[in-house]
Write a protein that holds these residues in place. Structure first.
Motif, short mmCIF file in Angstrom:
data_model
loop_
_atom_site.label_atom_id
_atom_site.label_comp_id
_atom_site.label_asym_id
_atom_site.label_seq_id
_atom_site.Cartn_x
_atom_site.Cartn_y
_atom_site.Cartn_z
N GLU A 33 -2.28 5.57 -3.79
CA GLU A 33 -3.05 6.48 -3.28
C GLU A 33 -2.19 7.92 -3.61
O GLU A 33 -0.98 7.78 -3.19
CB GLU A 33 -3.28 6.89 -2.14
CG GLU A 33 -4.50 5.70 -1.70
CD GLU A 33 -4.73 5.91 -0.08
OE1 GLU A 33 -4.36 6.83 0.52
OE2 GLU A 33 -5.27 4.68 0.56
N ARG B 42 -2.52 -0.81 -4.51
CA ARG B 42 -3.06 0.08 -3.63
C ARG B 42 -2.01 1.30 -3.63
O ARG B 42 -0.99 1.24 -3.03
CB ARG B 42 -3.19 -0.47 -2.26
CG ARG B 42 -4.14 -1.62 -2.32
CD ARG B 42 -4.33 -2.20 -0.86
NE ARG B 42 -3.06 -2.91 -0.47
CZ ARG B 42 -2.62 -3.56 0.56
NH1 ARG B 42 -3.61 -3.44 1.64
NH2 ARG B 42 -1.36 -4.26 0.77
N PHE C 95 -6.65 11.99 -3.67
CA PHE C 95 -7.08 12.61 -2.61
C PHE C 95 -6.80 14.22 -2.88
O PHE C 95 -5.43 14.31 -3.03
CB PHE C 95 -6.84 12.20 -1.35
CG PHE C 95 -7.36 10.79 -1.09
CD1 PHE C 95 -8.75 10.56 -0.84
CD2 PHE C 95 -6.57 9.69 -1.33
CE1 PHE C 95 -9.30 9.52 -0.61
CE2 PHE C 95 -7.18 8.38 -0.99
CZ PHE C 95 -8.53 8.50 -0.62
N LYS D 93 2.91 1.55 -10.50
CA LYS D 93 1.76 0.61 -10.74
C LYS D 93 1.96 -0.72 -11.17
O LYS D 93 1.48 -1.83 -10.68
CB LYS D 93 0.67 1.17 -11.60
CG LYS D 93 -0.71 0.79 -11.56
CD LYS D 93 -1.72 1.60 -12.08
CE LYS D 93 -3.16 0.74 -12.16
NZ LYS D 93 -3.67 0.40 -10.86
N PHE E 13 -5.25 5.50 -10.32
CA PHE E 13 -4.88 5.90 -8.83
C PHE E 13 -5.92 6.44 -8.21
O PHE E 13 -6.89 7.16 -8.83
CB PHE E 13 -3.67 6.65 -8.80
CG PHE E 13 -2.43 6.39 -9.78
CD1 PHE E 13 -1.49 5.30 -9.25
CD2 PHE E 13 -2.29 6.65 -10.82
CE1 PHE E 13 -0.36 4.77 -9.85
CE2 PHE E 13 -1.25 5.96 -11.59
CZ PHE E 13 -0.32 5.10 -11.19
N THR E 14 -6.16 6.34 -6.87
CA THR E 14 -6.92 7.09 -5.98
C THR E 14 -6.45 8.37 -5.61
O THR E 14 -4.95 8.42 -5.36
CB THR E 14 -7.15 6.24 -4.62
OG1 THR E 14 -7.64 4.91 -5.16
CG2 THR E 14 -8.13 7.07 -3.76
N ASP F 187 -6.56 9.88 -12.67
CA ASP F 187 -7.66 9.71 -11.64
C ASP F 187 -8.44 8.31 -11.60
O ASP F 187 -9.01 7.76 -10.80
CB ASP F 187 -8.48 10.62 -11.78
CG ASP F 187 -9.10 10.91 -13.04
OD1 ASP F 187 -8.63 10.65 -14.05
OD2 ASP F 187 -10.33 11.55 -12.87
N LYS F 188 -8.25 7.66 -12.93
CA LYS F 188 -9.00 6.34 -13.20
C LYS F 188 -7.88 5.10 -12.74
O LYS F 188 -8.56 4.21 -12.43
CB LYS F 188 -9.45 6.14 -14.48
CG LYS F 188 -10.35 7.35 -15.39
CD LYS F 188 -11.53 7.10 -14.91
CE LYS F 188 -12.20 8.23 -15.75
NZ LYS F 188 -12.70 9.45 -14.77
N HIS G 36 0.86 -1.24 0.09
CA HIS G 36 0.29 0.09 -0.02
C HIS G 36 0.75 1.10 -0.08
O HIS G 36 1.68 1.72 0.92
CB HIS G 36 -0.92 -0.16 1.30
CG HIS G 36 -1.98 1.11 0.95
ND1 HIS G 36 -3.02 0.95 1.90
CD2 HIS G 36 -2.15 2.28 0.43
CE1 HIS G 36 -3.73 1.95 1.77
NE2 HIS G 36 -3.19 2.77 1.15
#
Length: 98
Positions: A74, A72, A98, A61, A95-96, A92-93, A38
């Motif tokens: 972010e 995982r 924020f 990735k 990876f997450t 944005d598709k 993660h």
């Protein structure tokens, strides 16, 4: 790049510009961890991301998904210009954000 392990997560904070020069440093970091780790990429100190920087993120990735592991990753604290580039490239598709 700064690296901190906290709560089972690896927090990576690159500095300056994310591009080809960052590739080797990031490879050295992720090669220390198993696929499925993660990761949190804190981009608060990144002012700009080059196309080669997008490639660096894809390499992370790909490494993290080896052996069919669920990736995982972010991305946090991206400045507006960096976030705009990530969204334009449809990261944005992948990876997450924020």
């Amino acid at each position: 790049m700064d690296v901190i392990e906290r709560g089972g997560k690896v927090i990576i904070t690159p500095i300056g510009e994310l591009g080809y020069e960052s590739r080797k440093a990031l490879q050295n970091i992720y090669n220390q961890y198993e696929p499925g780790t993660h990761y949190i990429l804190d981009l608060k100190q990144i002012d700009y991301i080059l196309s080669s920087g997008l490639g660096v993120l894809l390499m992370l990735k790909e490494h993290n998904e080896a052996g069919s592991q669920k990736s995982r990753i972010e991305i946090i604290n991206a400045k507006p210009e960096v976030r705009k580039i990530l969204k334009f490239a449809h990261f944005d598709k992948l990876f997450t954000l924020f």
